[in-house]
Structure formats: C-alpha cells, structure tokens
Design a protein around this motif. Sequence first.
Motif, PDB file in Angstrom:
ATOM      1  N   CYS A  98       9.081 -18.104  18.070  1.00  0.00           N
ATOM      2  CA  CYS A  98       8.158 -18.398  16.964  1.00  0.00           C
ATOM      3  C   CYS A  98       6.711 -18.429  17.439  1.00  0.00           C
ATOM      4  N   ALA A  99       6.455 -18.977  18.612  1.00  0.00           N
ATOM      5  CA  ALA A  99       5.091 -19.008  19.148  1.00  0.00           C
ATOM      6  C   ALA A  99       4.597 -17.592  19.430  1.00  0.00           C
ATOM      7  N   CYS A 100       5.453 -16.755  19.982  1.00  0.00           N
ATOM      8  CA  CYS A 100       5.072 -15.360  20.237  1.00  0.00           C
ATOM      9  C   CYS A 100       4.757 -14.642  18.931  1.00  0.00           C
ATOM     10  N   VAL A 101       5.580 -14.836  17.912  1.00  0.00           N
ATOM     11  CA  VAL A 101       5.334 -14.205  16.618  1.00  0.00           C
ATOM     12  C   VAL A 101       4.023 -14.705  16.023  1.00  0.00           C
ATOM     13  N   PHE A 102       3.745 -15.986  16.170  1.00  0.00           N
ATOM     14  CA  PHE A 102       2.491 -16.533  15.658  1.00  0.00           C
ATOM     15  C   PHE A 102       1.292 -15.880  16.345  1.00  0.00           C
ATOM     16  N   PHE A 103       1.330 -15.791  17.676  1.00  0.00           N
ATOM     17  CA  PHE A 103       0.196 -15.213  18.389  1.00  0.00           C
ATOM     18  C   PHE A 103       0.049 -13.720  18.098  1.00  0.00           C
ATOM     19  N   ILE A 104       1.135 -13.032  17.855  1.00  0.00           N
ATOM     20  CA  ILE A 104       1.042 -11.624  17.450  1.00  0.00           C
ATOM     21  C   ILE A 104       0.446 -11.533  16.048  1.00  0.00           C
ATOM     22  N   SER A 105       0.844 -12.446  15.164  1.00  0.00           N
ATOM     23  CA  SER A 105       0.382 -12.372  13.776  1.00  0.00           C
ATOM     24  C   SER A 105      -1.113 -12.642  13.630  1.00  0.00           C
ATOM     25  N   ILE A 106      -1.703 -13.422  14.512  1.00  0.00           N
ATOM     26  CA  ILE A 106      -3.137 -13.692  14.378  1.00  0.00           C
ATOM     27  C   ILE A 106      -3.978 -12.520  14.872  1.00  0.00           C
ATOM     28  N   THR A 107      -3.355 -11.516  15.472  1.00  0.00           N
ATOM     29  CA  THR A 107      -4.097 -10.332  15.905  1.00  0.00           C
ATOM     30  C   THR A 107      -4.063  -9.210  14.875  1.00  0.00           C
ATOM     31  N   ILE A 108      -3.438  -9.438  13.725  1.00  0.00           N
ATOM     32  CA  ILE A 108      -3.370  -8.406  12.688  1.00  0.00           C
ATOM     33  C   ILE A 108      -4.764  -8.163  12.134  1.00  0.00           C
ATOM     34  N   ARG A 109      -5.133  -6.923  12.048  1.00  0.00           N
ATOM     35  CA  ARG A 109      -6.466  -6.555  11.576  1.00  0.00           C
ATOM     36  C   ARG A 109      -6.611  -6.834  10.081  1.00  0.00           C
ATOM     37  N   PRO A 110      -7.762  -7.349   9.645  1.00  0.00           N
ATOM     38  CA  PRO A 110      -7.939  -7.658   8.221  1.00  0.00           C
ATOM     39  C   PRO A 110      -7.966  -6.423   7.328  1.00  0.00           C
ATOM     40  N   TYR A 111      -8.289  -5.256   7.867  1.00  0.00           N
ATOM     41  CA  TYR A 111      -8.337  -4.068   7.013  1.00  0.00           C
ATOM     42  C   TYR A 111      -6.958  -3.633   6.533  1.00  0.00           C
ATOM     43  N   LEU A 112      -5.903  -4.212   7.066  1.00  0.00           N
ATOM     44  CA  LEU A 112      -4.568  -3.874   6.579  1.00  0.00           C
ATOM     45  C   LEU A 112      -4.304  -4.458   5.196  1.00  0.00           C
ATOM     46  N   ASN A 113      -5.231  -5.278   4.691  1.00  0.00           N
ATOM     47  CA  ASN A 113      -5.132  -5.753   3.311  1.00  0.00           C
ATOM     48  C   ASN A 113      -5.471  -4.650   2.323  1.00  0.00           C
ATOM     49  N   ILE A 114      -6.112  -3.596   2.811  1.00  0.00           N
ATOM     50  CA  ILE A 114      -6.497  -2.478   1.958  1.00  0.00           C
ATOM     51  C   ILE A 114      -5.431  -1.395   2.080  1.00  0.00           C
ATOM     52  N   PRO A 115      -4.922  -0.863   0.978  1.00  0.00           N
ATOM     53  CA  PRO A 115      -3.964   0.245   1.067  1.00  0.00           C
ATOM     54  C   PRO A 115      -4.561   1.428   1.827  1.00  0.00           C
ATOM     55  N   ALA A 116      -3.723   2.161   2.543  1.00  0.00           N
ATOM     56  CA  ALA A 116      -4.180   3.234   3.422  1.00  0.00           C
ATOM     57  C   ALA A 116      -4.977   4.285   2.667  1.00  0.00           C
ATOM     58  N   LYS A 117      -4.571   4.620   1.459  1.00  0.00           N
ATOM     59  CA  LYS A 117      -5.273   5.643   0.683  1.00  0.00           C
ATOM     60  C   LYS A 117      -6.698   5.201   0.365  1.00  0.00           C
ATOM     61  N   GLU A 118      -6.889   3.961  -0.071  1.00  0.00           N
ATOM     62  CA  GLU A 118      -8.227   3.454  -0.361  1.00  0.00           C
ATOM     63  C   GLU A 118      -9.063   3.359   0.908  1.00  0.00           C
ATOM     64  N   ARG A 119      -8.430   2.956   2.010  1.00  0.00           N
ATOM     65  CA  ARG A 119      -9.138   2.851   3.286  1.00  0.00           C
ATOM     66  C   ARG A 119      -9.600   4.233   3.745  1.00  0.00           C
ATOM     67  N   GLN A 120      -8.744   5.235   3.531  1.00  0.00           N
ATOM     68  CA  GLN A 120      -9.093   6.602   3.908  1.00  0.00           C
ATOM     69  C   GLN A 120     -10.260   7.102   3.054  1.00  0.00           C
ATOM     70  N   ASP A 121     -10.226   6.806   1.753  1.00  0.00           N
ATOM     71  CA  ASP A 121     -11.310   7.219   0.868  1.00  0.00           C
ATOM     72  C   ASP A 121     -12.631   6.559   1.269  1.00  0.00           C
ATOM     73  N   LEU A 122     -12.570   5.263   1.676  1.00  0.00           N
ATOM     74  CA  LEU A 122     -13.787   4.551   2.064  1.00  0.00           C
ATOM     75  C   LEU A 122     -14.359   5.066   3.377  1.00  0.00           C
ATOM     76  N   SER A 123     -13.499   5.482   4.292  1.00  0.00           N
ATOM     77  CA  SER A 123     -13.974   5.896   5.611  1.00  0.00           C
ATOM     78  C   SER A 123     -14.274   7.387   5.694  1.00  0.00           C
ATOM     79  N   GLU A 124     -14.028   8.165   4.624  1.00  0.00           N
ATOM     80  CA  GLU A 124     -14.300   9.597   4.685  1.00  0.00           C
ATOM     81  C   GLU A 124     -15.787   9.887   4.836  1.00  0.00           C
ATOM     82  N   GLY A 125     -16.648   9.054   4.290  1.00  0.00           N
ATOM     83  CA  GLY A 125     -18.082   9.263   4.378  1.00  0.00           C
ATOM     84  C   GLY A 125     -18.661   8.897   5.735  1.00  0.00           C
ATOM     85  N   MET A 126     -17.867   8.290   6.618  1.00  0.00           N
ATOM     86  CA  MET A 126     -18.374   7.856   7.913  1.00  0.00           C
ATOM     87  C   MET A 126     -18.354   9.027   8.891  1.00  0.00           C
TER      88      MET A 126
END
Length: 148
Positions: A98-126
């Motif tokens: 459980c401790a290992c899972v907790f420490f892995i879970s706090i490293t999850i990137r916040p951009y994963l809250n955005i669906p991949a298609k929307e994230r791709q559309d937002l980053s196309e202009g970069m």
Amino acid sequence: SAAFTPWPWPVYAWLILIMAYRPVMLSLGFSCVALLINNSAPVGMLATVNAIAQVFSSSVRALGPLIGGFVWSLAVSLSDDVPIFNSFIPFLFIALVCACVFFISITIRPYLNIPAKERQDLSEGMEANEEVDSRALLDDLEEDKEYD
C-alpha cells in the motif's frame, strides 16, 4: 435458559457496512485506473494500451493469491522461532504494498485529467522542442470551457 448476548449485533452491522463499502471502492478504483490509462495513451494506440493493461491486471489478479499464500505460509513457519511473526508478516507486507502504491500514485501527472484527444488538440500549436507544461494545458482547457 440460554443467556442473551447482544454484543455480536454491532459487530455484524459494522461487517455489513464494510462488506458493502469494499466493492464500491474497488469499482471506483478500477474505473479511475481505466480512465487514467485511456488518458495517457495516444489516440491511435488506445486498443494496444488497453490490451496491455488488461494483461497486467489479469496477471496481478492471478499472482496475488499465490504471493499472499506464500507470505502467509512464511509467517506460519516462522511463528515457532519468533512468535511475533505469527500474523505480523502478512499485514506488514500488505502495508508495504500500500505504501508503494501511494508513492507511485503521487507521481501521476496532472495532465492525465485531460482526455488524450483534447490534450493533443491543445498541444498541436506548440513547437516541437517546447516542453509540455501540464499546468498550462489545464489552464488552457479551463479557459476554453469558460468561453463555451
């Protein structure tokens, strides 16, 4: 006449609540993991990524009882030499997992809250060498929703 013992009923009530709470939380957890996997995969690779995730999920579910049985038998075999290991080792093992899972879970990137298609559309202009800033992507998405 048999003596009336009312003490088991509160215990039974707690057990019923816990047994009802557990599957609900498991369902929510599996749904969240599926969403994170879908949001982390590129749009054209969703089927492959989901297949690999299901393989790993099934493997862990198959190996879990095997590893749990091994840890429990280790605790029972060590209980003669060191009595404190009688039931301590399996719960220590679960706590470490459980401790290992907790420490892995706090490293999850916040951009994963955005669906991949929307994230791709937002980053196309970069530009190609520009670093993707997850907070900036989230802010851009929020601004887009405000104008909708």
